[in-house]
Design a protein around this motif. Structure first.
Motif, PDB file in Angstrom:
ATOM      1  N   LYS A  40      29.906 -36.481   9.663  1.00  0.00           N
ATOM      2  CA  LYS A  40      31.134 -36.526   8.856  1.00  0.00           C
ATOM      3  C   LYS A  40      30.858 -36.127   7.411  1.00  0.00           C
ATOM      4  O   LYS A  40      31.657 -35.435   6.787  1.00  0.00           O
ATOM      5  CB  LYS A  40      31.762 -37.913   8.925  1.00  0.00           C
ATOM      6  CG  LYS A  40      32.365 -38.234  10.268  1.00  0.00           C
ATOM      7  CD  LYS A  40      32.930 -39.641  10.304  1.00  0.00           C
ATOM      8  CE  LYS A  40      33.471 -39.956  11.691  1.00  0.00           C
ATOM      9  NZ  LYS A  40      33.947 -41.344  11.784  1.00  0.00           N
ATOM     10  N   LEU A  41      29.724 -36.571   6.877  1.00  0.00           N
ATOM     11  CA  LEU A  41      29.382 -36.250   5.484  1.00  0.00           C
ATOM     12  C   LEU A  41      29.018 -34.779   5.289  1.00  0.00           C
ATOM     13  O   LEU A  41      29.365 -34.184   4.277  1.00  0.00           O
ATOM     14  CB  LEU A  41      28.207 -37.113   5.010  1.00  0.00           C
ATOM     15  CG  LEU A  41      28.500 -38.577   4.737  1.00  0.00           C
ATOM     16  CD1 LEU A  41      27.201 -39.323   4.437  1.00  0.00           C
ATOM     17  CD2 LEU A  41      29.463 -38.721   3.580  1.00  0.00           C
ATOM     18  N   LEU A  42      28.310 -34.204   6.246  1.00  0.00           N
ATOM     19  CA  LEU A  42      27.831 -32.827   6.105  1.00  0.00           C
ATOM     20  C   LEU A  42      28.792 -31.786   6.677  1.00  0.00           C
ATOM     21  O   LEU A  42      28.722 -30.617   6.310  1.00  0.00           O
ATOM     22  CB  LEU A  42      26.464 -32.678   6.788  1.00  0.00           C
ATOM     23  CG  LEU A  42      25.316 -33.409   6.123  1.00  0.00           C
ATOM     24  CD1 LEU A  42      24.083 -33.381   7.006  1.00  0.00           C
ATOM     25  CD2 LEU A  42      25.013 -32.798   4.771  1.00  0.00           C
ATOM     26  N   GLY A  43      29.667 -32.207   7.571  1.00  0.00           N
ATOM     27  CA  GLY A  43      30.532 -31.259   8.266  1.00  0.00           C
ATOM     28  C   GLY A  43      31.468 -30.483   7.359  1.00  0.00           C
ATOM     29  O   GLY A  43      31.538 -29.253   7.413  1.00  0.00           O
ATOM     30  N   MET A  44      32.203 -31.174   6.515  1.00  0.00           N
ATOM     31  CA  MET A  44      33.164 -30.504   5.635  1.00  0.00           C
ATOM     32  C   MET A  44      32.493 -29.576   4.624  1.00  0.00           C
ATOM     33  O   MET A  44      32.893 -28.421   4.481  1.00  0.00           O
ATOM     34  CB  MET A  44      34.044 -31.531   4.923  1.00  0.00           C
ATOM     35  CG  MET A  44      35.053 -30.904   3.980  1.00  0.00           C
ATOM     36  SD  MET A  44      36.320 -29.929   4.806  1.00  0.00           S
ATOM     37  CE  MET A  44      37.375 -31.229   5.364  1.00  0.00           C
TER      38      MET A  44
END
Length: 97
Positions: A40-44
């Motif tokens: 979730k932290l790296l995806g965007m």
């Protein structure tokens, strides 16, 4: 002010690093540790960098007058792990022609 080529080189580096972190750190933690936090932290940020890479690759291809084959190689490199690092050496290195 940074040139388009230098800006693209920075985006390519960041996109490559974010992709590797997502593939080799966040995804294993998600699947083996049942913790989706890192995905979730790296995806965007990775998604934004990926889109910036694509748009800037097209802009650089017009500036440098790349043929279609070269542009397709540069674009394909964005989905191959370590691909953007190859592109940096092969097509974006300012010491090369």
């Amino acid at each position: 002010m940074l040139s388009l080529l230098n800006s693209f080189r920075i985006v390519a580096l960041l996109e490559g690093v974010s992709y590797l972190l997502l593939l080799f750190l966040a995804t294993p933690i998600k699947h083996f540790g049942n913790d989706p936090t890192y995905v979730k932290l790296l995806g965007m940020p990775h998604g934004i960098l990926f889109l910036a890479y694509i748009v800037m690759a097209i802009m650089v291809s017009q500036e440098k007058k790349w043929n279609t084959r070269t542009l397709l190689i540069v674009l394909a490199a964005s989905i191959i792990p370590f691909g953007t690092f190859y592109i940096e050496k092969k097509y974006l290195n300012p010491r090369k022609k």
